[in-house]
Each structure stands twice: as C-alpha cells, then as structure tokens.
Design an enzyme around this catalytic site. Structure first.
Site, PDB file in Angstrom:
ATOM      1  N   SER A 231     -36.127  -2.533  47.724  1.00  0.00           N
ATOM      2  CA  SER A 231     -36.412  -3.928  48.064  1.00  0.00           C
ATOM      3  C   SER A 231     -36.549  -4.859  46.861  1.00  0.00           C
ATOM      4  O   SER A 231     -36.621  -6.071  47.025  1.00  0.00           O
ATOM      5  CB  SER A 231     -37.683  -4.008  48.925  1.00  0.00           C
ATOM      6  OG  SER A 231     -38.818  -3.585  48.200  1.00  0.00           O
ATOM      7  N   LYS A 276     -45.941  -8.781  51.593  1.00  0.00           N
ATOM      8  CA  LYS A 276     -45.410  -9.215  50.302  1.00  0.00           C
ATOM      9  C   LYS A 276     -45.661 -10.702  50.085  1.00  0.00           C
ATOM     10  O   LYS A 276     -45.902 -11.135  48.953  1.00  0.00           O
ATOM     11  CB  LYS A 276     -43.922  -8.876  50.222  1.00  0.00           C
ATOM     12  CG  LYS A 276     -43.674  -7.371  50.215  1.00  0.00           C
ATOM     13  CD  LYS A 276     -42.209  -7.011  50.140  1.00  0.00           C
ATOM     14  CE  LYS A 276     -42.037  -5.500  50.113  1.00  0.00           C
ATOM     15  NZ  LYS A 276     -40.631  -5.071  50.002  1.00  0.00           N
TER      16      LYS A 276
END
Length: 342
Positions: A231, A276
C-alpha cells in the site's frame, strides 16, 4: 492448606499467561502511524531535499490474544477480524511471506514508474511468477506452495503475469503443466483446470504477482525497516520521483496518502484507509491522496464506498482540514501537487 494455596497461585499464573500471551484465531487492526518516506529512500545523485515531506501511512495489525481482544473494545478505531479474513487459507508464516513479496513488488513498480517519469533509463527483468495463495478448490492445492516461482506453462517459458493470464484464458486444454522453482530446484506439476466459484470462471485457482529485478544506471537504495505490504507504492513513487527530478512538489507541505502502484502508473485500492486517515491527521498532514477507483454495480447496490469515499467520510468525522484528494493514477497526484500551494 499452604500446598493448596500454592496450587491455586500456580493455576492463576498459568491462566493469566494464557489470557495474555496465547494467540487466538483473530487479528486486531487499528491506527498505525505516518512516516516520512524520505527516511527509507535514497537516490544516487539527488540534491538537497526541498522543505516538506511525503509520508506513507500504515495500520497496526497483529494476532490477538484474549487480553488484546478484550482491550480492543476500549480503542474506538480497532477492528476485530477473524484470521480467515486476514490470512485466508495461509498460515501466519505464509501470510508474512506474502506481505514481504507484496512489498518487493511495490518497490519494483515504484522504481520503474518514477525512473520512467523522470526520463531515466530503466528495465524490468522478469524472473517468474510468485504464487501468493492457492484456492481450496484448485487442482494445484497441496502441489504448489506460497512462494513457489512459476517459470513455464505447458512446456513454454512464461515469466510474466500477462502471459500466464493470456494462456489460461485462451487455452482449450483441460490439464495444465506448470514449471516452477522451489528452494533452488526446478520442478513440474500438472493439474486440471477447474470451474472456480470464487471467480465464476475456469482457472488455475492461484493468485500471483510478478518477480522482477529493476535495472538502471541510477541507483535507488531502499530500506523499509520492517514495513510490509503493497500500500505504500504511491507515496514511494512520489518520493523517488521528487528526488530523481529535483522538482519542488512538496512546497513545504506534509503530504500523505496510500495506494498500490502498477507499472503503468495506475493507483490501486488498499484496506484500512479510515485508520490511515486518522494517522495522517494526527501528524498534521495537509494533503491525503486516496485511490478513487470505480465500484462495481453490485458494490454500489450494496452501499459500499470506494477508498476515496471512505477516506472523505473519515476526515469529516475528524473535522480535520486535511484535503482528501482522489487519484486514479500517479499523474493525478503530480498534477494536483504542481497546481496547488496548500
């Protein structure tokens, strides 16, 4: 009486140990951190960095114990996940190996894209196709293992995923022969092409990524310091490109984001984007890039949100001034950074 008390004390210690340290079939996912990508990446010949930073974000994911599972209910950002939804049919050891392969692939793609964008010579030397998982209905179950590297199909050299997919989709053969490498040895295995309900079509029943070595006269040194998974691809690419091109994209800003990166520059979806966003907001970031890929009709009908929509919703809940920027490819991110000043 003293002996009885001692036995009770020992039993309590054992129970406490089991409660605190013995893993259970569940994982806890919660907010991780946002880190300056510059601390992980060094490009040869790069000049003094401009003020500001590109930051990768990550979640904390760990196998639960009874104590951690109970404690997670006091963390409003924690998500409790069954092991099957995290590792699938893989063991914890195989899952860790898979995440390492994903990170290697992310680094290769980030190097390839950033060098190409900067007009530097670059070449990917394909070495094979790494097996990442094997479906339970696959004829290759118990024949292949996670980490095996496929190098041939039906007697022909095959080291790129596009070639393998084309072969599988267009072949009329019922039985496929795969040549692969394991622990330095080359082996061959055969299996029947089955109808796989998971993908609603006939196939091998394995998932995979390419194994490649990126070569360029421009050397890029990377040390991810234990961070795994794909990611960080987008943010790694931005950091590498900024060092290669010497273009002032940061402009003194804290810039975060997430998303995988493909060799054509496309940005792919990731998990845990809500956490996040929280990590980025805690670090006072002003920009957060989020993948904005189209949902399927089934997903829209079910009320699902894509990464960008989920990130924007989380930012609204936090009342943060951080700008959530949708991106489908690396050019979307570069265009925004060049045009914006805040």
């Amino acid at each position: 009486m003293l002996k009885k008390k001692r036995l009770i004390a020992i039993a309590l210690v054992i129970l406490l140990g089991l409660f605190s340290f013995v893993p259970i079939p569940a994982y806890i996912e919660t907010v991780g951190d946002a880190q300056n990508v510059g601390r992980y990446v060094t490009v040869s010949g790069s000049q003094k960095a401009y003020p500001g930073s590109f930051m990768l974000t990550y979640v904390e994911l760990g196998q639960a114990t009874p104590a951690l599972y109970v404690a997670s209910y006091f963390d409003k950002y924690a998500t409790r996940l069954p092991s099957s939804s995290v590792t699938g049919a893989s063991s914890a050891k195989e899952y860790k190996k898979v995440q390492h392969y994903y990170m290697d692939d992310a680094l290769n793609q980030a190097k390839t894209v950033s060098l190409s964008l900067a007009g530097k010579p670059v070449k990917q030397n394909f070495k094979g196709i790494v097996v990442m998982s094997i479906l339970k209905d696959s004829a290759f179950k118990d024949k292949l293992r996670v980490g095996d590297v496929i190098t041939g199909v039906n007697g022909q050299r095959c080291v790129k995923t596009t070639d393998l997919l084309q072969c599988v989709h267009h072949t009329k053969q019922a039985v496929m022969s795969l040549r692969y490498q394991r622990n330095g040895e080359t082996k061959t295995v055969t299996g029947r092409m089955n109808y796989l309900p998971q993908i609603n079509k006939r196939g091998l029943g394995i998932t995979f990524i390419q194994k490649a070595v990126v070569s360029s006269p421009v050397k890029i040194k990377i040390n991810m310091d234990g961070i795994e998974g794909p990611s960080a691809g987008l943010m790694l690419t931005l950091e590498m490109y900024s060092q290669l091109s010497h273009e002032n994209l940061k402009k003194g800003r804290k810039i975060t984001g997430t998303g995988t990166i493909l060799s054509d520059g496309a940005v792919g979806d990731i998990g845990g984007i809500d956490k996040k966003v929280v990590a980025a907001a805690r670090k006072k970031a002003v920009i957060f890039f989020a993948p904005d890929n189209t949902l399927t009709q089934e997903e829209r009908t079910a009320g699902d949100r894509n990464n960008y929509q989920e990130a924007k919703k989380t930012a609204q809940k936090l009342s943060t001034k951080m700008k959530i920027v949708p991106v489908k490819n690396i050019q979307d991110a570069l265009s925004y950074l060049r045009k914006s000043s805040h």
